[in-house]
Write an enzyme that holds these catalytic residues in place. Structure first.
Site, PDB file in Angstrom:
ATOM      1  N   GLY A 275     -94.489  42.245  68.676  1.00 27.37           N
ATOM      2  CA  GLY A 275     -95.033  42.467  68.113  1.00 27.37           C
ATOM      3  C   GLY A 275     -95.687  42.139  66.114  1.00 27.37           C
ATOM      4  N   GLY A 276     -96.698  43.712  66.454  1.00 25.29           N
ATOM      5  CA  GLY A 276     -96.429  43.706  64.872  1.00 25.29           C
ATOM      6  C   GLY A 276     -95.375  43.961  63.805  1.00 25.29           C
TER       7      GLY A 276
ATOM      8  N   ALA B 179     -85.850  11.310  46.305  1.00 28.18           N
ATOM      9  CA  ALA B 179     -85.087  12.505  46.390  1.00 28.18           C
ATOM     10  C   ALA B 179     -84.743  12.860  45.043  1.00 28.18           C
ATOM     11  CB  ALA B 179     -83.589  12.777  47.357  1.00 28.18           C
TER      12      ALA B 179
END
Ligand code: HXC
Length: 514
Positions: free
Chosen positions: A169-170, A405
């Site tokens: 989660g957090g 590139a």
């Protein structure tokens, strides 16, 4: 008086025990150090000063009023690494699984605010089950306060996250907002929702390791930058990473006396590039031969290996290295490598770390997977990052620099300060064979021996364009340098760029193609 001091010591001893002896033993049994042991290993001996040791949570629901632990599951404070000031927090898994409460979020915010005010890095040691479930929205609010500070501190002070346990989660979103994430193999995990929730929602069977282990995040998702074997190795390497970084965007990167002669030549570099342009060589070997004491701290070594990024020193000064790796996908730029390098270039630019770019790139990787995956937008991130960077930029084209590139990889046109090429360099719109096939298409088709014709026109094209001299004649390459002399030429270049100041036009912020 003595009674109070005795009481204080007792309270400190109690706080140091966190969730208690049994939980500490369980932590050790898993091969993990405790929150305080980690801080001791991270900081210079005896330098850590703990703050807010007696803070407790204020939750009264679900029986929480009967369960208080001094410090409330996070150890915060400041100390030194190689004598330099740092602020840190370390979540204590033995206390409510290291979960974040309203009050322990306040402790973290307090040291973050101090770090920003004084211009010192923040290190977060994460070992947490995320928001403290018993506290509900108060805990979510605490997380958001931390996130807001992570964002405001970004680009002002370096923020480094160590993931040293199961983080959910957090507990993973705050690290995601920081500059670098380090993980421990087998004991640390990062996921928004764990395997059980995944199974319920999507019916997928997946282990924690597959979903969010150190190998997953350093080789597949690219979420983490480093994976180490155990807690102690991680903390030692965190000190090493710290040694390259400035304390803030207002402080110069540290200078370390490395003892390596800046004029040291490496004759083996003259033989590194194979005669056959289709054959690879190891760019990492090249980088290590150029930098001080061959000491190169590679970042994201296991992810998007077609580009190499990391920190090194040249004559004691920190530099950020970006280099194409011909051993993987021939060094082509693709989505993952563009994003990886772009973020690194932007980090270096935030913190005044000069960029040294080694180029051997045959172009962007062709194919539906890349085009449909949005290579146009993702490749543009690297272009954007180099174009906006105002730190000294030194580029060495070792072999191929083809097409878009060429432009992207810190070319002169993107305000490259010093652009060098090795004698083998080929700077062109594309490789000689591809170019010859297009511009001599009719000649080849009408020839009695198309194969021989193709060879002939390819050789003619290569003679004209597959060299560094046309670009040098136009001033796009400042000099063609001998490979064995690369170290000294780059160091001289960096010395000549000391004090560089380049202002960007005023804007609120740019709009990087996300
Ligand atoms: C309160 C928690 C907790 C939490 C763990 N604990 N996570 N307490 N809040 N979030 C407690 C457990 O109840 C247990 O207490 C002790 O910590 C150790 O946990 P275990 O489960 O025994 O350990 P382990 O088996 O190692 O598993 C660790 C874990 C698991 C994978 C982290 O505990 C877990 O899945 N926790 C919940 C994760 C989660 O869903 N968090 C909320 C995410 S939402 P006892 O007393 O029994 O030993 C979130 C919102 C923010 O964070 C989002 C912002 C974007």
């Amino acid at each position: 008086m003595w009674e109070i001091i005795k009481q204080l010591e007792e309270l400190r001893d109690q706080a140091r025990l966190g969730g208690g002896r049994d939980r500490i033993d369980a932590q050790h049994k898993r091969g993990k150090l405790t929150a305080r042991e980690r801080l001791d290993a991270l900081m210079d001996p005896g330098s850590f000063e703990e703050m807010d040791m007696f803070v407790e949570h204020n939750c009264t629901d679900f029986g929480m009023d009967k369960s208080h632990v001094a410090g409330d599951g996070v150890v915060t404070g400041f100390g030194n690494i190689y004598g330099r000031r740092v602020f840190a927090f370390s979540q204590d898994f033995t206390v409510f699984g290291g979960s974040l409460s309203e009050t322990n979020a306040r402790k973290i915010c307090k040291i973050m605010d101090m770090a920003v005010n004084v211009g010192a890095p923040v290190i977060g040691i994460n070992d947490s089950g995320g928001a403290r479930i018993q506290e509900g929205v108060a805990s979510l609010a605490g997380y958001a306060e931390v996130f807001q500070r992570n964002v405001l501190a970004s680009g002002i002070i370096p923020q480094i996250s160590a993931i040293m346990g199961p983080c959910a989660g957090g507990a993973v979103y705050s690290p995601a907002l920081t500059d670098f994430i380090m993980m421990v193999k087998d004991t640390s995990y990062m996921f928004l929702t764990g395997p059980d929730v995944v199974k319920t929602v999507t019916h997928e069977e997946v282990t924690a390791e597959q979903l969010g282990g150190a190998i997953t995040h350093t080789t597949r998702s690219g979420v983490a930058d480093f994976a180490f074997d155990n807690d102690l190795v991680l903390l030692k390497q965190l000190r090493r990473l710290f040694s390259f970084l400035p304390s803030s965007n207002r402080a110069p990167p540290p200078i370390v006396l490395t003892g390596d002669d800046p004029k040291r030549q490496d004759p083996s570099l003259d033989y590194l590039i194979p005669n056959d342009p289709a054959r690879p060589y190891d760019m990492k070997e090249l980088v290590e031969k150029v930098v001080d004491n061959h000491d190169f701290m590679e970042v994201q070594a296991g992810y998007a290996k077609n580009i190499i990024i990391g920190f090194a020193r040249l004559d004691g000064h920190t530099v950020g290295i970006v280099a194409n790796q011909p051993m993987v996908l021939a060094g082509c730029l693709d989505i993952a490598s563009s994003i990886k390098a772009a973020r690194f270039v932007r980090f270096c630019d935030c913190f005044n770390i000069p960029l040294v770019t080694f180029v051997d790139v045959p172009g962007f990787l062709p194919g539906t997977q890349q085009e449909l995956g949005g290579i146009i937008k993702h490749g543009a991130k690297l272009l954007f990052a180099y174009a906006e960077a105002t730190v000294p930029k030194i580029t060495v084209i070792t072999r191929k620099a083809y097409g878009g590139a060429y432009d992207v990889m810190s070319s002169k046109h993107l305000r490259g300060d010093l652009n060098y090429a090795w004698p083998h360099a080929e700077i062109a719109v594309m490789g000689p064979k591809g170019a010859a096939e297009i511009i001599f298409r009719n000649d080849i088709r009408e020839s009695a021996d198309p194969k021989a014709k193709l060879q002939e026109v390819t050789a003619a094209y290569a003679k004209n364009f597959a060299n560094p001299f046309i670009a040098a004649r136009k001033g796009f390459i400042d000099d063609v340098i001998m490979p064995h002399d690369t170290r000294w030429r780059v160091i001289r270049g960096l010395q000549s760029m000391t004090g560089k100041k380049l202002a960007l036009p005023w804007k609120k912020h740019d709009n990087l193609p996300l």
